[in-house]
Design an enzyme around this catalytic site. Sequence first.
Site, PDB file in Angstrom:
ATOM      1  N   TYR A   1      95.920  49.377  65.107  1.00 38.88           N
ATOM      2  CA  TYR A   1      95.237  50.561  65.649  1.00 38.88           C
ATOM      3  C   TYR A   1      93.718  50.498  65.458  1.00 38.88           C
ATOM      4  CZ  TYR A   1      94.358  55.695  65.886  1.00 38.88           C
ATOM      5  OH  TYR A   1      93.897  56.955  66.174  1.00 38.88           O
TER       6      TYR A   1
ATOM      7  N   HIS B   1      90.456  54.955  67.664  1.00 33.33           N
ATOM      8  CA  HIS B   1      89.447  55.992  67.474  1.00 33.33           C
ATOM      9  C   HIS B   1      88.494  55.490  66.401  1.00 33.33           C
ATOM     10  CE1 HIS B   1      92.889  58.474  69.012  1.00 33.33           C
ATOM     11  NE2 HIS B   1      91.914  58.828  69.816  1.00 33.33           N
TER      12      HIS B   1
ATOM     13  N   CYS C   1      99.394  63.169  66.832  1.00 30.03           N
ATOM     14  CA  CYS C   1      99.564  63.959  65.611  1.00 30.03           C
ATOM     15  C   CYS C   1     100.289  65.255  65.957  1.00 30.03           C
ATOM     16  CB  CYS C   1      98.217  64.266  65.006  1.00 30.03           C
ATOM     17  SG  CYS C   1      97.410  62.764  64.470  1.00 30.03           S
TER      18      CYS C   1
ATOM     19  N   ASP D   1      88.938  61.735  73.647  1.00 27.12           N
ATOM     20  CA  ASP D   1      90.229  61.225  74.083  1.00 27.12           C
ATOM     21  C   ASP D   1      91.129  62.400  74.503  1.00 27.12           C
ATOM     22  OD1 ASP D   1      92.322  59.461  74.486  1.00 27.12           O
ATOM     23  OD2 ASP D   1      92.861  59.320  72.372  1.00 27.12           O
TER      24      ASP D   1
END
Length: 692
Positions: A171, A174, A32, A267
């Site tokens: 994905y 997370h 991001c 992470d």
Amino acid sequence: MNQRDPRYDILFEPVQIGPVTAKNRFYQVPHCNGMGYMRPNTLAAMRGIKAEGGWAVVCTEEVEIHANSDNGSAAEGRLWDDGDIPALAKMTEAVHEHGALAGIELVHGGYSNANNYSRIPPIAPSAISVNSYAPVQARAMTKADIRDFRKWHRQAALRAKEADFDLVYVYAGHSLTLLMHFLSRRFNHRTDEYGGSLENRVRLFREVLEDTKDAVGHRCAVAVRFAVDELLGPKGITSENEGREVVEMLAEIPDLWDVNISEWENDSATSRFEKEGYQEPYIDFVKSLTTKPVVGVGRYTSPDTMVSLIKRGVMDMIGAARPSIADPFLPKKIEEGRVDEIRECIGCNICVAGDWLSVPMRCTQNPTMGEEWRRGWHPERIEPRESDDGVLVVGGGPAGLECALALGKRGYRVILAEESEELGGRVSRESKLPGLAEWGRVRDHRVVMLEKLKNVTLYLGSSLSTEDILEFSADDKFGFSHVFLATGATWRRDGIARENREPIPGLEHVSVLTADDLMLGDSAHGKVVIFDDEHYYMGGVLAEKLRLDGHDVRLVTPAPDISTWTHNTMEQGHIQKKLLELGVELAPHHNLASVHPDAVELSCVFTDRRVRHACDTLVLVTERLPNDDLYRAMRADPEGIAKSGLKTIQCIGDCLAPGIIAAAVHSGHLAAREFEADAPGEVPFLRERVML
Ligand code: ADP
Ligand code: SF4
């Protein structure tokens, strides 16, 4: 050009990823950036520079596949319909221009999105409240919803192909993704074929992977991002049980495994809590279960470590988000035998703060980050000098070092004078505090680079007065026409900051220390109270230090929690946990009302209810005052300045306005870029406007 060290040749081997080939092993994983769908030009320029810097794969951030997954005000990627394709195509074009592959991380956020903008009720495997404190609940997905989700993902993959992406992600990296919600026993309480056994919970992941391969697999590699461990022990997915089993079940389906740990704060752990390579013990099993290339991350900046990871069979490609932000040219520097020039990430997560604040991310180490498009800054190139004038920089902290370096690269003759015997200013002092050692890299990189510049001279142990500056400016040998004052700032000792606009009464009754005093070696005695009205890391770090030194420590802050701004760097939870475990007494929601012999009086910020606590040493972490005496003295002597022939005098960094280290570095860089350049417009950079 230097020769590449043959030891690093292995890092430049191509890697086949399904139908596409990466030219080397450097892989910029999705990250991001606060640019997202709102600032496509800013984004494309930033990603293009990574490609130019040698990364073989350059990925997007998470890209929402449908209005049903709406991250609200967060500036993430968006691919809701065909109208979003051109913005993303700008990025693929910029990346392809430099021979790199472009990857896109498609996401549905499931119960992580409150859908504040789209107003569509969020969806999840089971009915559940969204994971923010928003008064919103997600509804349980029906079979029709599951079919819709698969359809949206497939359409998004096709649009990604249309935008010319080379890798398309499925994905589950997370706990913020719908696929992870299906995998997780915590969120998936379904009783149909999508819930219950792990085989059932993996079903949707497998289906979406197969859908994506079917839709775009002939042209694009289909990558998986999967968190093999949530660091929640038996409550979550761990690399010993279900994390491993998921990899076993899907081993050969994707073209690439990009594996990490979850949540995002684990992470992207900061250097205060984790060192380089911290994810390896969790992900090192993956390669033994698949023949497909494996990518991992761990804030890798050392090429020797990278080589070791490849040779030991831990991963095939070196994944990096933050190291690629701090130095977009990291691969090129290794390739060209310039390893000493790598600008290593310090692990501070100021970049992450940009995402939380929905503004283009900045970087402590790389002042050009986020400025590539709007100011046209390039991390490796800078305009040559405009004149033969000499420049004096006073102060060798982050602002002074960066200013001298950028001016030196422009070709100016620069003198940098530092009063202490050590360069680095606040960075050198702060990097000695618990957990902050890596911050010294801000100094180290600049010192290495400055020492290569013959036109820059460094003087240590040189405390300059106004008279010195005026006198030296006219000197035949040292002469200079311009002065940049980078003399830093000093912590206040009167308690003035946000909560108290007047000095705190009674400070004369106890021993008062500031952060500067403690960093310069003063010791606290007896019971310590720290009053933090600054709210970033300093109050919490000093509490840790003083507790480790053996003191009884009470940390008082008017904010709702400790070091509250560190929510933006994803450290707050780690900091508060650490301090509680160390036995620091925490007093959030309290102001320091007054000080008495051997005691402080605290007041509740809501009720003003008062309570007293014993205190022998009071540590104030409130505001800083600019060290601008030199500037004011020079300004007060226009005649002296006229006689000396000085043309400009400018404050930079903390001496101009105290702030974070990233701001000081940026200030030094900006001053050097703007020096003798055309005056910037009223808004000094381009903006991305909505076209009407
Ligand atoms: P910034 O974050 O803006 O770079 P720092 O406080 O880190 O500020 O650095 C300021 C540096 O300036 C310190 O290393 C300090 O020793 C030095 N300094 C302050 N006053 C003078 C002076 N009069 N002459 C030379 N160096 C100075
Ligand atoms: Fe690394 Fe800090 Fe830059 Fe982020 S802001 S890339 S953590 S140095």
